[in-house]
Scaffold this motif. Structure first.
Motif, PDB file in Angstrom:
ATOM      1  N   VAL A  24      11.637  11.872  73.934  1.00 52.24           N
ATOM      2  CA  VAL A  24      12.105  11.641  75.547  1.00 52.24           C
ATOM      3  C   VAL A  24      12.161  10.656  75.082  1.00 52.24           C
ATOM      4  N   SER A  25      13.865  10.219  76.013  1.00 52.20           N
ATOM      5  CA  SER A  25      14.460   8.775  76.682  1.00 52.20           C
ATOM      6  C   SER A  25      13.897   8.369  77.368  1.00 52.20           C
ATOM      7  N   ARG A  26      13.544   7.131  77.396  1.00 56.32           N
ATOM      8  CA  ARG A  26      13.047   6.272  78.506  1.00 56.32           C
ATOM      9  C   ARG A  26      13.638   6.308  79.652  1.00 56.32           C
ATOM     10  N   ASP A  27      14.958   6.554  80.231  1.00 55.97           N
ATOM     11  CA  ASP A  27      15.837   6.624  81.051  1.00 55.97           C
ATOM     12  C   ASP A  27      16.343   8.698  81.229  1.00 55.97           C
ATOM     13  N   HIS A  28      15.670   9.095  80.631  1.00 52.39           N
ATOM     14  CA  HIS A  28      15.389  10.786  81.036  1.00 52.39           C
ATOM     15  C   HIS A  28      13.929  10.496  82.054  1.00 52.39           C
ATOM     16  N   LEU A  29      13.138  10.109  81.127  1.00 54.60           N
ATOM     17  CA  LEU A  29      11.925   9.871  81.927  1.00 54.60           C
ATOM     18  C   LEU A  29      12.019   9.034  83.342  1.00 54.60           C
ATOM     19  N   ILE A  30      12.691   7.915  83.674  1.00 57.46           N
ATOM     20  CA  ILE A  30      13.178   6.864  84.424  1.00 57.46           C
ATOM     21  C   ILE A  30      13.501   8.102  85.149  1.00 57.46           C
ATOM     22  N   ASN A  31      14.351   8.601  85.343  1.00 58.01           N
ATOM     23  CA  ASN A  31      15.904   9.291  85.955  1.00 58.01           C
ATOM     24  C   ASN A  31      14.767  10.619  86.901  1.00 58.01           C
ATOM     25  N   SER A  32      13.792  11.279  85.698  1.00 59.87           N
ATOM     26  CA  SER A  32      13.283  12.345  85.970  1.00 59.87           C
ATOM     27  C   SER A  32      12.508  11.298  87.152  1.00 59.87           C
ATOM     28  N   LEU A  33      11.525  10.214  86.684  1.00 55.86           N
ATOM     29  CA  LEU A  33      10.016  10.691  88.024  1.00 55.86           C
ATOM     30  C   LEU A  33      11.202  10.109  89.467  1.00 55.86           C
ATOM     31  N   TRP A  34      12.148   8.737  89.171  1.00 52.38           N
ATOM     32  CA  TRP A  34      12.297   7.964  90.500  1.00 52.38           C
ATOM     33  C   TRP A  34      14.402   8.400  90.500  1.00 52.38           C
ATOM     34  N   ASP A  35      14.113   9.001  91.407  1.00 55.36           N
ATOM     35  CA  ASP A  35      15.683   9.433  91.942  1.00 55.36           C
ATOM     36  C   ASP A  35      16.890   8.413  91.595  1.00 55.36           C
ATOM     37  N   ASP A  36      16.426   7.422  91.721  1.00 54.00           N
ATOM     38  CA  ASP A  36      17.276   5.707  91.468  1.00 54.00           C
ATOM     39  C   ASP A  36      16.909   4.921  90.576  1.00 54.00           C
ATOM     40  N   LYS A  37      17.170   4.959  89.724  1.00 55.20           N
ATOM     41  CA  LYS A  37      16.568   3.537  88.520  1.00 55.20           C
ATOM     42  C   LYS A  37      16.751   2.209  88.836  1.00 55.20           C
ATOM     43  N   ARG A  38      18.316   2.082  89.926  1.00 57.74           N
ATOM     44  CA  ARG A  38      18.142   0.878  90.797  1.00 57.74           C
ATOM     45  C   ARG A  38      17.350   0.285  91.219  1.00 57.74           C
ATOM     46  N   PHE A  39      16.495   0.621  91.467  1.00 54.37           N
ATOM     47  CA  PHE A  39      14.950   0.014  92.051  1.00 54.37           C
ATOM     48  C   PHE A  39      14.269   0.075  91.538  1.00 54.37           C
ATOM     49  N   ILE A  40      14.450   0.593  90.118  1.00 51.66           N
ATOM     50  CA  ILE A  40      12.907   1.008  89.255  1.00 51.66           C
ATOM     51  C   ILE A  40      12.579  -0.792  87.928  1.00 51.66           C
ATOM     52  N   SER A  41      11.772  -1.277  88.141  1.00 48.24           N
ATOM     53  CA  SER A  41      12.025  -1.988  86.936  1.00 48.24           C
ATOM     54  C   SER A  41      11.061  -1.020  85.875  1.00 48.24           C
ATOM     55  N   ASP A  42      11.359  -1.574  84.672  1.00 50.20           N
ATOM     56  CA  ASP A  42      11.726  -1.049  83.478  1.00 50.20           C
ATOM     57  C   ASP A  42      10.326  -0.845  83.413  1.00 50.20           C
ATOM     58  N   ASN A  43       9.792  -2.173  83.169  1.00 49.76           N
ATOM     59  CA  ASN A  43       8.229  -2.304  83.224  1.00 49.76           C
ATOM     60  C   ASN A  43       7.075  -0.799  83.760  1.00 49.76           C
ATOM     61  N   THR A  44       7.389  -0.690  85.263  1.00 48.88           N
ATOM     62  CA  THR A  44       7.155   0.569  85.697  1.00 48.88           C
ATOM     63  C   THR A  44       6.889   1.826  84.874  1.00 48.88           C
ATOM     64  N   LEU A  45       7.526   1.580  83.651  1.00 46.46           N
ATOM     65  CA  LEU A  45       7.339   3.259  83.201  1.00 46.46           C
ATOM     66  C   LEU A  45       6.469   2.813  82.314  1.00 46.46           C
ATOM     67  N   THR A  46       6.583   1.807  81.403  1.00 53.74           N
ATOM     68  CA  THR A  46       5.900   1.704  80.490  1.00 53.74           C
ATOM     69  C   THR A  46       4.461   1.527  80.651  1.00 53.74           C
ATOM     70  N   VAL A  47       4.275   0.785  82.776  1.00 51.70           N
ATOM     71  CA  VAL A  47       2.269   0.741  83.046  1.00 51.70           C
ATOM     72  C   VAL A  47       2.328   2.657  82.649  1.00 51.70           C
ATOM     73  N   ASN A  48       2.931   3.107  83.664  1.00 58.01           N
ATOM     74  CA  ASN A  48       2.446   4.645  84.426  1.00 58.01           C
ATOM     75  C   ASN A  48       2.185   5.597  82.217  1.00 58.01           C
ATOM     76  N   VAL A  49       2.443   5.003  81.605  1.00 57.91           N
ATOM     77  CA  VAL A  49       2.672   5.882  80.206  1.00 57.91           C
ATOM     78  C   VAL A  49       1.570   5.063  79.954  1.00 57.91           C
ATOM     79  N   ASN A  50       1.151   3.606  79.901  1.00 56.20           N
ATOM     80  CA  ASN A  50       0.376   3.067  78.535  1.00 56.20           C
ATOM     81  C   ASN A  50      -0.918   3.471  79.924  1.00 56.20           C
TER      82      ASN A  50
END
Length: 229
Positions: free
Chosen positions: A172-198
């Protein structure tokens, strides 16, 4: 009507936030005693908490820890502090999102709507229970249980796990996870997903399942289904 608890000591900002959110039919509450936040939290029973980091007596991180020890209610940080470690810390403590001051109200409202939709709508799906790697995954109670015990996940953690095990053994791609979790990924740091998965992995490690969420560098993540013996 969703109840929102705004833990913000700047009275001018709180009143402005309350007025704007009330226009969207949210029932907004504030804190009267910043030394006794948990009592007011328990009395209000909010559907979402918005919290500043810099507060009198105890900071927002302290109250986030306290809330997380009692509840999986979604938490959104609202802070003028912009150091990456503050954002990482908020996610590690179980926050669902982070909004930096000064902010545009449209961004705040979009984030609130995304969190509420994700937390309170996805559990209405017909499937509320699955098995994965010999564990029972309960989407309604946000728990994962097996012979080693049971862990309770935050809404974000369960949402990520659901997305992964729905596509188990597939990346499951990072982009898919980010877009599913947060509607607008422009306001999301890429590290945010990493922290949540960890954080999800750390919780699953408590019942021996941490290694079944694998990172595929440059691609995304994969939930491995345990092969039958």
């Amino acid at each position: 009507m969703f109840k929102l608890l705004v833990i913000e000591d700047d009275a001018t900002l709180f009143n402005e936030v309350k007025d704007r959110l009330s226009q969207w039919s949210y029932d907004v509450f504030g804190i009267s005693d910043f030394g006794n936040v948990m009592q007011e939290f328990s009395e209000i029973k909010p559907d979402l908490v918005i919290i500043d980091i810099q507060l009198p007596k105890f900071d927002g991180f302290h109250w986030c820890r306290m809330i997380r020890s009692h509840s999986n209610v979604p938490i959104l940080f609202l802070s003028s502090r912009d150091h990456p470690t503050d954002m990482v810390m908020s996610m590690q403590l179980g926050a669902d999102d982070f909004v930096q001051k000064p902010f545009h109200f449209d961004v705040l409202i979009a984030k609130i709507q995304a969190v509420l939709r994700r937390v309170y709508n996805y559990n209405t799906e017909a499937v509320s229970f699955k098995t994965w790697c010999g564990a029972a995954v309960d989407y309604e109670r946000n728990t994962v249980s097996n012979d080693e015990g049971s862990v309770e996940l935050t809404k974000n953690e369960m949402f990520i796990l659901k997305l992964l095990i729905d596509q188990k053994n597939k990346i499951v791609s990072r982009d898919h996870l980010i877009n599913s979790l947060w509607d607008d990924k422009r306001f999301i740091s890429d590290n945010t997903l990493t922290v949540n998965v960890n954080r999800l992995r750390k919780r699953l490690e408590e019942i021996g399942l941490g290694t079944f969420i694998e990172t595929k560098v440059g691609q995304g993540y994969i939930a491995i289904e345990e092969e039958p013996s």
